[in-house]
Design an enzyme around this catalytic site. Structure first.
Site, short mmCIF file in Angstrom:
data_model
loop_
_atom_site.label_atom_id
_atom_site.label_comp_id
_atom_site.label_asym_id
_atom_site.label_seq_id
_atom_site.Cartn_x
_atom_site.Cartn_y
_atom_site.Cartn_z
N CYS A 1 72.69 -0.18 -48.55
CA CYS A 1 71.81 -1.34 -48.33
C CYS A 1 70.35 -0.98 -48.63
O CYS A 1 69.97 -0.87 -49.78
CB CYS A 1 72.02 -1.90 -46.93
SG CYS A 1 71.58 -3.65 -46.86
N HIS B 1 77.41 -2.98 -46.83
CA HIS B 1 77.68 -1.99 -45.77
C HIS B 1 79.15 -1.61 -45.76
O HIS B 1 79.93 -2.18 -44.99
CB HIS B 1 77.29 -2.56 -44.40
CG HIS B 1 75.82 -2.68 -44.21
ND1 HIS B 1 75.03 -1.61 -43.81
CD2 HIS B 1 74.97 -3.72 -44.36
CE1 HIS B 1 73.77 -2.00 -43.72
NE2 HIS B 1 73.71 -3.27 -44.06
N GLU C 1 80.58 0.81 -44.48
CA GLU C 1 81.03 1.44 -43.23
C GLU C 1 81.79 0.48 -42.32
O GLU C 1 82.61 0.91 -41.52
CB GLU C 1 79.82 2.04 -42.48
CG GLU C 1 78.80 1.06 -41.92
CD GLU C 1 77.68 0.70 -42.89
OE1 GLU C 1 77.90 0.79 -44.12
OE2 GLU C 1 76.59 0.30 -42.42
N1 GLN Z 1 65.49 -4.47 -45.21
C1 GLN Z 1 66.36 -4.67 -46.32
C2 GLN Z 1 66.66 -6.14 -46.55
O1 GLN Z 1 66.41 -6.95 -45.71
C3 GLN Z 1 67.64 -3.88 -46.15
C4 GLN Z 1 68.47 -4.36 -45.00
C5 GLN Z 1 69.57 -3.40 -44.64
O2 GLN Z 1 69.56 -2.24 -45.01
N2 GLN Z 1 70.55 -3.85 -43.91
O3 GLN Z 1 67.16 -6.51 -47.56
#
Ligand code: GLN
Length: 538
Positions: free
Chosen positions: A380, A506, A508
């Site tokens: 992410c 994600h 995970e």
């Molecule tokens: N801050 C980043 C976004 O809002 C990544 C978010 C995250 O890693 N879950 O896109």
């Protein structure tokens, strides 16, 4: 008709109620029952999405995009099922519904009260899972018995027992039996008091699970049983284990699932769990060892990275490799050199995150991984920062950034995309839940997954800016996972590097003990390869 098992906790918080619940669910499922878990959280937030991970640990995301308590992660992993927003209910949601109903005039002039209106709404949420066909609804009530906030939930459980009878609704209570060193004794008093608290509000527990540092003596068990008004065989113990997936086996060996089924008048069908035992044994027989650096922000609180840690646990077992996870505060990398902090690690992971703090340190860690052929995995925010690093240091776009961190950057390689990008929740809100992606043939991503189409869970606001696709592609960045409409970048990688992959989602959240996520499994293998090369050279 469903049977209902309510799980409460007493004495202190953080006793592992979620894992106990998940373990009971595992055993009942393996006995052939359709188990649907439910977590009640007594706080007034509508969901944990707005809470700091420092307060609450990780926000677990389901396929349908619900931001939920991390216990749902345990339920999914132990029960090997995918849950939804129905499986996590907060006091905030209950009150919200009640107030909306009241404003809509649904209470026909009545006074709206905790009993019966709030408790009816709580019961309605439990019974929704009966409608979904649960043989057993496993409802964990968050918080500790005695908290003001959990009272309406306990009262609703009491009412359900009255309505359905004691063969259909049972209570499992988890407590702590502390060991007092000076006296050299296990102390039962806190458990006695906690059970008393339950009985004061009309709940007699059917089973007790006692967390203790050492085995309960016969005498201690007798005493607890007597004061709790229970047969001795209904008092179980949960000693500390080094691997949470051993808990179902610990419970099974004491016959806990059998007692629950007998209490519920359900047949005790044969159980098979060789695969689970094999999984646990593989963990115990890990041979190789690698060191992974995780650059984070919430490094003091490992609960913030719960699912990532569990995904590595699954991968450790699958590869029989011990992964020492070292959390490094990204701000420290900004102050000191990456060489100093990272030279003895076999892989670098940059996990998800929000906000500006520490991002330059994470970018330096990524640069270090890229230039030194250290296996790298970005999740992410990790993918967004890998993009920025590549744009700045390989493509020469100096000052490239995400508009999250620098709204005036000359090269906004990561930005908020306009509504037409096909994102369900648009504008300033997060993209949440499962989205499909198509993988590029002959890419690392394709090799890792072994298939062309995948679906993964998201929780982020910013996206790769497609205006920069061609220029970064020319410089060697490979876009190996793209949304089916071709608009959203889901995976990037570097073909010149032995293992460098970063994903916008994600992964995970979808790793399970018996089916570890391939991105974690292959990353561990890459670390193992790197470790062998590194130590040979050294
Ligand atoms: N801050 C980043 C976004 O809002 C990544 C978010 C995250 O890693 N879950 O896109």
């Amino acid at each position: 008709m469903s049977k209902f098992v309510f799980i409460t906790g007493g004495v202190v918080s953080a006793l592992g109620k979620g894992i106990a619940t998940a373990s009971i669910g595992f055993l009942l499922k393996r006995r052939g029952y359709n188990v649907i878990p439910l977590k009640f959280d007594p706080y007034l937030n509508v969901d944990p999405g707005t809470m700091s991970p420092f307060q609450h640990g990780e926000v677990f995301v389901t396929d349908d995009g619900a931001e939920t308590d991390l216990d749902l992660g345990h339920y999914e992993r132990f029960l090997d099922i995918s849950l939804s927003r129905k499986n996590n209910v907060t006091a905030g949601q209950i009150y919200y519904t009640i107030i909306e109903n009241e404003r809509d005039g649904k209470y026909l002039g009545k006074t709206v009260q905790v009993v019966p209106h709030l408790t009816d709404e709580i019961k309605r949420r439990v019974l929704l899972l009966e409608e979904d066909g649960a043989d057993v609804v496993l409802a964990e009530i968050g918080g500790t018995v005695g908290d003001i906030e959990s009272l309406p939930f306990l009262e609703a459980a009491r009412q359900l027992r009255l309505e359905r009878g004691s063969d259909d609704v049972i209570f499992v209570h988890l407590t702590l039996v502390p060991y007092i060193k000076a006296a050299g004794e296990l102390k039962t008093k806190p458990t006695q008091h906690s059970v008393m608290k339950l009985r004061e509000i009309g709940l007699q527990p059917d089973l007790l699970i006692c967390r203790a540092e050492m085995p309960l003596t016969e005498e201690v068990r007798k005493k607890i049983a007597l004061f709790s008004n229970l047969p001795e065989r209904n008092v179980f113990e949960a000693q500390d284990v080094d691997f949470i997936y051993k808990i179902p086996i610990v419970f099974y060996n004491q016959g806990l699932d059998r007692v629950i089924l007998e209490r519920l008048n359900l047949a005790v069908m044969p159980i098979k769990m060789d695969d689970w035992i094999e999984f646990v044994n593989a963990y115990d027989s890990r041979e190789d060892e690698v060191t992974l650096c995780i650059t984070g922000k919430y490094v003091e609180l490992k609960d913030s990275y719960k699912s990532i840690i569990e995904a590595f646990n699954h991968a450790q077992s699958a590869t029989k490799t011990k992964v020492n996870m070292r959390f490094i505060d990204a701000e420290e990398i900004e102050e000191k050199s990456p060489e100093l902090l990272l030279s003895d690690c076999d892989g670098i992971l940059v996990p998800g995150g929000f906000g500006k703090r520490g991002i330059e340190g994470k970018i330096r860690a990524i640069q270090y991984a890229r230039e030194n052929n250290v296996p790298f995995f970005g999740i992410c925010l990790g993918m967004q920062l890998a993009t920025i690093e590549f744009a700045r240091n390989v493509a020469g776009l100096s000052g490239a950034n995400s508009t999250e961190f620098d709204p005036d950057t000359p090269y906004p390689v990561i930005t908020i995309l306009p509504d037409k990008a096909g994102i369900k929740k648009m504008g300033g809100t997060l993209r949440k839940g499962a989205y499909p992606a198509i993988l590029k043939e002959n890419s690392l991503a394709f090799r890792v997954y072994g298939k062309r189409e995948i679906s993964e869970r998201h929780r982020h606001r910013y996206e790769f800016n497609p205006e920069y696709m061609n220029i970064l592609k020319e410089k060697g960045l490979v876009f190996s996972g793209i949304s089916p409409d071709g608009r959203l970048v889901e995976i990037i990688e570097l073909p010149e590097h032995p293992y460098f992959i970063a994903v916008q989602f994600h992964p995970e959240f979808k790793s399970r003990p018996l089916s570890p996520h391939p991105l974690f499994r292959e990353f561990v293998k890459a670390m193992r390869g790197y470790h062998a090369r590194r130590t040979q050279q050294g």
